[in-house]
Scaffold this active site. Structure first.
Site, PDB file in Angstrom:
ATOM      1  N   TYR A 152       0.808  -1.217   0.000  1.00 11.26           N
ATOM      2  CA  TYR A 152       0.000   0.000   0.000  1.00 11.26           C
ATOM      3  C   TYR A 152       0.845   1.272   0.000  1.00 11.26           C
ATOM      4  O   TYR A 152       0.522   2.241  -0.679  1.00 11.26           O
ATOM      5  CB  TYR A 152      -0.940   0.010   1.220  1.00 11.26           C
ATOM      6  CG  TYR A 152      -1.775   1.253   1.296  1.00 11.26           C
ATOM      7  CD1 TYR A 152      -2.950   1.377   0.547  1.00 11.26           C
ATOM      8  CD2 TYR A 152      -1.386   2.324   2.103  1.00 11.26           C
ATOM      9  CE1 TYR A 152      -3.706   2.530   0.589  1.00 11.26           C
ATOM     10  CE2 TYR A 152      -2.142   3.486   2.153  1.00 11.26           C
ATOM     11  CZ  TYR A 152      -3.299   3.585   1.387  1.00 11.26           C
ATOM     12  OH  TYR A 152      -4.038   4.731   1.432  1.00 11.26           O
ATOM     13  N   ALA A 153       1.946   1.240   0.735  1.00 13.41           N
ATOM     14  CA  ALA A 153       2.730   2.484   0.885  1.00 13.41           C
ATOM     15  C   ALA A 153       4.199   2.248   0.539  1.00 13.41           C
ATOM     16  O   ALA A 153       4.690   1.123   0.563  1.00 13.41           O
ATOM     17  CB  ALA A 153       2.610   3.006   2.311  1.00 13.41           C
ATOM     18  N   LEU A 154       4.861   3.342   0.231  1.00 15.63           N
ATOM     19  CA  LEU A 154       6.290   3.292  -0.063  1.00 15.63           C
ATOM     20  C   LEU A 154       7.065   3.699   1.184  1.00 15.63           C
ATOM     21  O   LEU A 154       6.550   4.427   2.028  1.00 15.63           O
ATOM     22  CB  LEU A 154       6.610   4.248  -1.210  1.00 15.63           C
ATOM     23  CG  LEU A 154       6.082   3.821  -2.593  1.00 15.63           C
ATOM     24  CD1 LEU A 154       5.974   5.011  -3.525  1.00 15.63           C
ATOM     25  CD2 LEU A 154       6.979   2.755  -3.189  1.00 15.63           C
ATOM     26  N   HIS A 161       4.571  11.737  -2.207  1.00 16.84           N
ATOM     27  CA  HIS A 161       3.823  12.485  -1.181  1.00 16.84           C
ATOM     28  C   HIS A 161       4.773  13.257  -0.263  1.00 16.84           C
ATOM     29  O   HIS A 161       4.377  14.217   0.375  1.00 16.84           O
ATOM     30  CB  HIS A 161       2.960  11.531  -0.349  1.00 16.84           C
ATOM     31  CG  HIS A 161       1.736  11.058  -1.078  1.00 16.84           C
ATOM     32  ND1 HIS A 161       0.594  11.820  -1.193  1.00 16.84           N
ATOM     33  CD2 HIS A 161       1.495   9.912  -1.749  1.00 16.84           C
ATOM     34  CE1 HIS A 161      -0.312  11.158  -1.891  1.00 16.84           C
ATOM     35  NE2 HIS A 161       0.210   9.987  -2.244  1.00 16.84           N
ATOM     36  N   ASP A 168      -3.757  12.346  -3.193  1.00 20.56           N
ATOM     37  CA  ASP A 168      -4.689  11.275  -3.507  1.00 20.56           C
ATOM     38  C   ASP A 168      -6.093  11.870  -3.505  1.00 20.56           C
ATOM     39  O   ASP A 168      -6.550  12.393  -2.494  1.00 20.56           O
ATOM     40  CB  ASP A 168      -4.591  10.150  -2.465  1.00 20.56           C
ATOM     41  CG  ASP A 168      -3.239   9.443  -2.526  1.00 20.56           C
ATOM     42  OD1 ASP A 168      -2.589   9.510  -3.588  1.00 20.56           O
ATOM     43  OD2 ASP A 168      -2.844   8.828  -1.513  1.00 20.56           O
ATOM     44  N   GLU A 211      -3.074   3.482 -10.096  1.00 17.28           N
ATOM     45  CA  GLU A 211      -3.676   4.258  -9.003  1.00 17.28           C
ATOM     46  C   GLU A 211      -4.501   5.399  -9.595  1.00 17.28           C
ATOM     47  O   GLU A 211      -3.975   6.478  -9.872  1.00 17.28           O
ATOM     48  CB  GLU A 211      -2.583   4.820  -8.070  1.00 17.28           C
ATOM     49  CG  GLU A 211      -1.862   3.755  -7.263  1.00 17.28           C
ATOM     50  CD  GLU A 211      -1.033   4.349  -6.112  1.00 17.28           C
ATOM     51  OE1 GLU A 211      -0.953   5.582  -5.986  1.00 17.28           O
ATOM     52  OE2 GLU A 211      -0.472   3.534  -5.344  1.00 17.28           O
ATOM     53  N   HIS A 214      -4.124   8.864  -7.547  1.00 18.34           N
ATOM     54  CA  HIS A 214      -2.885   9.588  -7.230  1.00 18.34           C
ATOM     55  C   HIS A 214      -2.503  10.538  -8.372  1.00 18.34           C
ATOM     56  O   HIS A 214      -2.131  10.098  -9.457  1.00 18.34           O
ATOM     57  CB  HIS A 214      -1.752   8.589  -6.967  1.00 18.34           C
ATOM     58  CG  HIS A 214      -0.437   9.237  -6.635  1.00 18.34           C
ATOM     59  ND1 HIS A 214       0.118   9.205  -5.371  1.00 18.34           N
ATOM     60  CD2 HIS A 214       0.442   9.947  -7.396  1.00 18.34           C
ATOM     61  CE1 HIS A 214       1.282   9.853  -5.383  1.00 18.34           C
ATOM     62  NE2 HIS A 214       1.500  10.311  -6.605  1.00 18.34           N
TER      63      HIS A 214
HETATM   64 ZN   LIG Z   1      -0.731   8.683  -3.518  1.00 19.32          ZN
END
Ligand SMILES: [Zn+2]
Length: 306
Positions: A152-154, A161, A168, A211, A214
Site C-alpha cells: 500500500y505504501a512506499l 507524497h 490522492d 492508481e 494519485h
Molecule cells: Zn498517492
C-alpha cells in the site's frame, strides 16, 4: 560627403529607440553560445537573440515541479516544497471538495491549481471530490509504511507524497476506479498541469500498480506534452534528455523546453526577454522551460488569452 554622414547619423538616432540596445552594444562573444538555444528559439522567431547568463547550482537538480521520485531516485531534503500548508485552515482553497480529515497538507501553489481544476469539474457536473492524502513528512510516511505494508505504501523518502506535489483524490460516492470523479480526472487533469502518475498502461515503467486516485503536479506545458505523447514521467524526462531541446505550441502559447546536464555549478544562457522556469529532474540535470508570453497554468487560461 558631410551631408551623407549627417544623414546616416540622423537615421541612426531615429532608429536607436527601436533597436535592442543590449544586443547592439553587448555581444556575448566571450561565452560559448548554447547551440540548441541558438538554433531552435532564434530560428523560429520565438525569442530575440538577446541571451542572459544565469548560474545553475548543483542544488537546483533537486528543486522544482519536474522532480522524478521513484525506487531509484529518492526524495532529496531540498526537494520538499517550502509552501506546505494545512488545507483545513484554508477555506479559500478548499471550496467544492472535501478533506478526509483535518490533517491534509499540501503545497499552497498546488492546492490553488487543484482548486481551479475542481471548479472546472464542477461546471461540468462532476462535484463529489475529496482529498484523502496530500503531503506526508518522512515520519508519517514511515508510520504508514509500517502499518500498511509495502503493497500500500512506499518507504519514507521514496514517495512523491514527501514532496508536497502529489495528492490522492477520492470520490465521496464510490471508488475512484468506478466514480465519475475518477473518469473526469483521468480525462482532464492534464489540462490543469496535473498527471495521473501511475496509469494503467505504465505499470512496467513506474513499477507501481494502477492508481486512479494519485495525481501529481508538473505544470503546463509538460502535462499536455505527456498526455499527447502518452509518456509517464520517467519516459518524459528521458525524452527531454534525448532531444536536449524541444519547442511546442499549445493553443497559441509557445514553449521551448531544454535539458541541461548539471554535475557542478554551471552557467547557462536563457533569453533575456521572456519568462522561464527551471526545475531539476532529481537525477542529473535541470529542465528550462521558456514561455513565449505570459505563463499560463491551464489550457482554459490559454484559450481565454487567445
Ligand atoms: Zn498517492
Amino acid at each position: 560627403m558631410k551631408k551623407w554622414g549627417f544623414l546616416l547619423l540622423l537615421i541612426f538616432c531615429f532608429c536607436l529607440p527601436f533597436m535592442n540596445i543590449d544586443s547592439f552594444f553587448d555581444n556575448q562573444k566571450d561565452l560559448p553560445k548554447d547551440e540548441h538555444y541558438e538554433n531552435e528559439l532564434v530560428k523560429e522567431g520565438m525569442i530575440s537573440e538577446t541571451l542572459e547568463n544565469i548560474e545553475i547550482t548543483k542544488e537546483e537538480v533537486y528543486e522544482g515541479n519536474l522532480l522524478l521520485v521513484n525506487s531509484e531516485f529518492p526524495v532529496h531534503p531540498d526537494s520538499i516544497k517550502s509552501d506546505v500548508i494545512n488545507l483545513s485552515a484554508h477555506d479559500e482553497l478548499t471550496k467544492g471538495y472535501g478533506l478526509l480529515d483535518s490533517e491534509i497538507y499540501l503545497s499552497e501553489e498546488i492546492a490553488r491549481r487543484f482548486s481551479e481544476m475542481i471548479s472546472a469539474a464542477e461546471k461540468e457536473g462532476v462535484r463529489h471530490f475529496s482529498i484523502n492524502s496530500g503531503f506526508r513528512d518522512f515520519d508519517e510516511q514511515s508510520k504508514l509504511y509500517e502499518e500498511m505494508g509495502s503493497a500500500y505504501a512506499l518507504p519514507a523518502g521514496y514517495s512523491e507524497h514527501n514532496l508536497g506535489l502529489s495528492l490522492d483524490v477520492g470520490s465521496t460516492q464510490m471508488e475512484m476506479a468506478q466514480a465519475p470523479e475518477g473518469k473526469w480526472i483521468e480525462e482532464n487533469a492534464w489540462k490543469y498541469g496535473f498527471i495521473l502518475r501511475y496509469p494503467k498502461d505504465k505499470t512496467a515503467i513506474t513499477g507501481i500498480q494502477y492508481e486512479p486516485w494519485h495525481i501529481r503536479y508538473v505544470g503546463l506545458p509538460h502535462s499536455v506534452i505527456m498526455e499527447e505523447k502518452n509518456l509517464a514521467l520517467e519516459e518524459y524526462l528521458d525524452y527531454l534528455k534525448e532531444q536536449k531541446s524541444i519547442s511546442t505550441t499549445i493553443n497559441g502559447g509557445k514553449y521551448q523546453i531544454s535539458y541541461y546536464p548539471v554535475t557542478e555549478d554551471t552557467t547557462i544562457q536563457v533569453p533575456s526577454n521572456f519568462p522561464f522556469e527551471i526545475s531539476g529532474n532529481n537525477m542529473d540535470g535541470v529542465i528550462v522551460t521558456v514561455f513565449s508570453g505570459t505563463i499560463h497554468n491551464s489550457l482554459r487560461e490559454l484559450k481565454e488569452a487567445e
